[in-house]
Write an enzyme that holds these catalytic residues in place. Structure first.
Site, short mmCIF file in Angstrom:
data_model
loop_
_atom_site.label_atom_id
_atom_site.label_comp_id
_atom_site.label_asym_id
_atom_site.label_seq_id
_atom_site.Cartn_x
_atom_site.Cartn_y
_atom_site.Cartn_z
N GLU A 51 -10.61 -9.43 2.65
CA GLU A 51 -9.38 -9.03 3.32
C GLU A 51 -9.71 -8.95 4.80
OE1 GLU A 51 -7.26 -5.56 1.88
OE2 GLU A 51 -6.31 -5.31 3.84
N HIS A 90 -5.64 3.64 -1.65
CA HIS A 90 -6.98 3.94 -1.16
C HIS A 90 -7.39 5.30 -1.70
CE1 HIS A 90 -9.79 4.11 2.64
NE2 HIS A 90 -10.41 4.47 1.54
N HIS A 99 1.02 6.32 1.71
CA HIS A 99 1.83 7.28 2.49
C HIS A 99 2.78 8.11 1.62
CE1 HIS A 99 0.07 6.06 6.08
NE2 HIS A 99 1.06 5.49 6.72
N ASN A 154 0.85 -1.19 0.00
CA ASN A 154 0.00 0.00 0.00
C ASN A 154 0.89 1.25 0.00
OD1 ASN A 154 -1.42 2.29 1.07
ND2 ASN A 154 -3.10 0.92 1.58
N HIS A 201 -3.70 -4.69 7.74
CA HIS A 201 -3.86 -3.53 8.61
C HIS A 201 -3.01 -3.70 9.87
CE1 HIS A 201 -5.47 0.18 10.11
NE2 HIS A 201 -5.97 0.36 8.90
N THR A 223 -8.42 3.49 8.14
CA THR A 223 -9.62 2.64 8.20
C THR A 223 -9.71 2.00 9.58
OG1 THR A 223 -9.11 2.15 5.89
CG2 THR A 223 -10.88 0.88 6.90
N ARG A 237 -7.47 12.87 0.49
CA ARG A 237 -6.41 13.40 1.35
C ARG A 237 -5.01 12.93 0.94
NH1 ARG A 237 -7.48 10.08 6.95
NH2 ARG A 237 -9.59 10.81 6.65
N GLU A 292 -8.64 0.47 -2.87
CA GLU A 292 -9.57 0.49 -1.74
C GLU A 292 -10.47 1.70 -1.92
OE1 GLU A 292 -7.29 0.82 1.80
OE2 GLU A 292 -6.21 -1.02 1.42
N ARG A 326 -9.61 7.93 -1.26
CA ARG A 326 -10.58 8.38 -0.26
C ARG A 326 -11.51 9.44 -0.84
NH1 ARG A 326 -10.58 7.66 5.08
NH2 ARG A 326 -9.12 6.12 5.87
N1 PXP Z 1 -5.95 -2.88 4.29
C1 PXP Z 1 -6.84 -1.86 4.35
C2 PXP Z 1 -8.27 -2.13 4.01
C3 PXP Z 1 -6.42 -0.56 4.71
O1 PXP Z 1 -7.31 0.42 4.78
C4 PXP Z 1 -5.05 -0.36 4.99
C5 PXP Z 1 -4.58 1.02 5.33
O2 PXP Z 1 -4.74 1.88 4.26
C6 PXP Z 1 -4.17 -1.44 4.90
C7 PXP Z 1 -4.65 -2.70 4.56
C8 PXP Z 1 -2.72 -1.30 5.17
O3 PXP Z 1 -2.57 -1.04 6.54
P1 PXP Z 1 -1.17 -0.54 7.11
O4 PXP Z 1 -0.90 0.78 6.45
O5 PXP Z 1 -1.42 -0.44 8.57
O6 PXP Z 1 -0.16 -1.58 6.74
#
Ligand code: PXP
Length: 239
Positions: free
Chosen positions: A151, A43, A10, A7, A191, A101, A49, A70, A45
């Site tokens: 997931e 993601h 960031h 992901n 997550h 999330t 953001r 996402e 959003r």
């Molecule tokens: N899965 C989902 C559905 C998420 O919303 C996120 C965070 O954007 C992640 C996985 C990844 O989580 P993390 O950034 O804590 O590794």
């Protein structure tokens, strides 16, 4: 072998802190794939953001593995996904003020909205994943709704500081993934996973893929910082 979806939100968060065009998440996706990522997740959003519409358009043209977006289960997001055509969308709940999330989507509560949406995504050849808590009723509901992938939310497991309670959370993930794969669902998880807590989750046989963002991008800052300073120093030292 457990697959890794990276992901890269960031990277966009850092870019948006300055509202300029770097660092570019597209470049991040290329590097993540060179590092072995089996998929790229972003993601989009509703408040934009971090990831922007332009990002997902470009990622859909450049990601060589598979792009997973996402998004909230809304008509606006459906329209965008149909234009971009990612490999999959992961439906997540979104709360305006949340930092990230906060939990899985309640598919039982929202089944009347989600069911036709899944069919619409399928008619556009887009796989549907749903981010769910490790709750057996939610998993069974996903199976009935025709979801392709779930997931499992590993957030509670990751956040739990008490070792015994963390093992209880791990058991819930194990049970949920077993039930899901028995009903024919493909299983991912994510997550809060990091370099310290990932192994017990990666060892769960039914889980085919982990989605990880924060810890990988955080590690990248540190593992790349020394070189980044050295490069700047080299550039200015002989002037
Ligand atoms: N899965 C989902 C559905 C998420 O919303 C996120 C965070 O954007 C992640 C996985 C990844 O989580 P993390 O950034 O804590 O590794």
């Amino acid at each position: 072998m457990t697959k890794l979806g990276v992901n890269i939100d960031h990277i966009a968060t850092l870019r948006e802190a300055r509202k300029i065009n770097e660092p570019d998440p597209i470049y991040g996706a290329v590097l993540a794939e060179l590092g072995g990522a089996d998929g790229i997740t972003v993601h989009l959003r509703s408040d934009r953001r971090h990831i922007q519409d332009r990002d997902i358009r470009l990622l859909s043209q450049t990601v060589k593995t598979k792009l997973n977006i996402e998004m909230a289960a809304t008509k606006e997001m459906f329209k965008i996904a149909c234009e971009v055509k990612p490999y999959s969308v992961t439906l997540v709940p979104e709360r305006k003020d949340e930092v990230t999330t906060e939990g899985g989507l309640d598919v039982i509560l929202h089944s009347s909205t989600i069911k036709p949406l899944i069919q619409d995504y399928h008619s556009h050849d887009i796989l549907v994943s749903i981010f769910v808590d490790p709750d057996n009723d939610q998993i069974k509901a996903c199976s009935k709704l025709g979801v392709d992938i779930i997931e499992i939310n590993t957030g509670k497991y990751a956040d739990e500081e008490n070792e015994q309670r963390q093992m209880v959370e791990l058991e819930k993930i194990k049970n949920a993934s077993r039930i899901a794969s028995k009903t024919g669902l493909r299983v991912a998880a994510g997550h809060g996973l990091n370099y310290r807590n990932v192994i017990p989750v990666a060892e769960i046989p039914a889980i085919e893929e982990l989605n990880i963002g924060h810890s990988i991008i955080g590690m990248a800052v540190f593992s790349g910082l020394e070189n980044a300073v050295r490069e700047m120093k080299t550039l200015i030292k002989n002037l």
